[in-house]
Structures are given as C-alpha cells and as structure tokens.
Design a protein around this motif. Structure first.
Motif, PDB file in Angstrom:
ATOM      1  N   PRO A  71       0.842  -1.204   0.000  1.00  0.00           N
ATOM      2  CA  PRO A  71       0.000   0.000   0.000  1.00  0.00           C
ATOM      3  C   PRO A  71       0.874   1.250   0.000  1.00  0.00           C
ATOM      4  CG  PRO A  71      -0.557  -1.466   1.827  1.00  0.00           C
ATOM      5  CD  PRO A  71       0.691  -1.988   1.204  1.00  0.00           C
TER       6      PRO A  71
ATOM      7  N   ARG B 120      -1.190   7.754   1.048  1.00  0.00           N
ATOM      8  CA  ARG B 120      -1.776   8.952   0.448  1.00  0.00           C
ATOM      9  C   ARG B 120      -1.862   9.980   1.561  1.00  0.00           C
ATOM     10  NH1 ARG B 120      -1.310   9.397  -4.585  1.00  0.00           N
ATOM     11  NH2 ARG B 120      -3.061  10.784  -4.675  1.00  0.00           N
TER      12      ARG B 120
ATOM     13  N   TYR C 258      -6.344   1.871  -5.181  1.00  0.00           N
ATOM     14  CA  TYR C 258      -7.247   2.135  -4.064  1.00  0.00           C
ATOM     15  C   TYR C 258      -8.710   2.023  -4.473  1.00  0.00           C
ATOM     16  CZ  TYR C 258      -3.389   3.348  -1.032  1.00  0.00           C
ATOM     17  OH  TYR C 258      -2.248   3.289  -0.267  1.00  0.00           O
TER      18      TYR C 258
END
Length: 103
Positions: free
Chosen positions: A27, A30, A89
């Motif tokens: 991941p 962000r 995402y």
C-alpha cells in the motif's frame, strides 16, 4: 458503490494483464496534504474510475514493480505500484481481490 458487488476478481483490463492479489501489493501512503482535492485523491478522477468499474468498462492495467527477493523476504508485499494509485485504491474500495497489472 454501497450496493456494488464485484462479479469478477478485478476490473476489466483494456489490454494484456496478469491478475495480482491486492494483498501482494505494497500500500502506498496517500497524504491529505497532497495537492489533490479530496483526501489526497483527485475526487473527479476516482469517481470516474469507480463508475467505470460499475459499468464494466475496460480500464488500463496498473504497472507494478516486482521487488527484489532480498527486499521481498522482509515484507509481505511482493509488488509496488509505479503508476495507478487511483486504480489500486479504487479496486480496494470496490471490493475486488485482484489488480490487473503489467510487471
């Protein structure tokens, strides 16, 4: 997207792609401070992408980097997103288990 139920493991790619389990992809963080309009994302772009998932549109696969074995040995993630964070995402938000990718 609340009532959306994926009919496949991933969205429909528009070219040759391999399906990579999302759990195998690192991941990427962000940041809300990133100059985008909504929690570090371009809201219009993300909504357009999610609508494409619902409509069954073919969408470009995500380029991934396969991490070297020595780095992979210390992480549960084998791949890293090079370009395509909205697709990554968005796939998670849509409930897909895999991401169409080009390695």
């Amino acid at each position: 997207m609340i009532e959306f139920k994926p009919r496949a493991a991933s969205y429909l790619p528009d070219g040759k792609a391999v399906l990579i389990p999302l759990m195998a992809i690192e991941p990427v963080p962000r940041f809300t401070t990133h100059p985008k309009d909504w929690h570090g994302f371009d809201r219009e772009r993300l909504v357009r992408l999610l609508k494409g998932f619902v409509a069954g549109d073919s969408i470009e696969p995500v380029p991934l980097f396969e991490m070297p074995l020595f780095e992979f040995a210390h992480s549960p993630h084998r791949y890293r997103v090079l370009n395509g964070l909205h697709r990554f995402y968005g796939s998670i938000a849509a409930g897909f288990s895999h991401l169409p990718a080009v390695i």
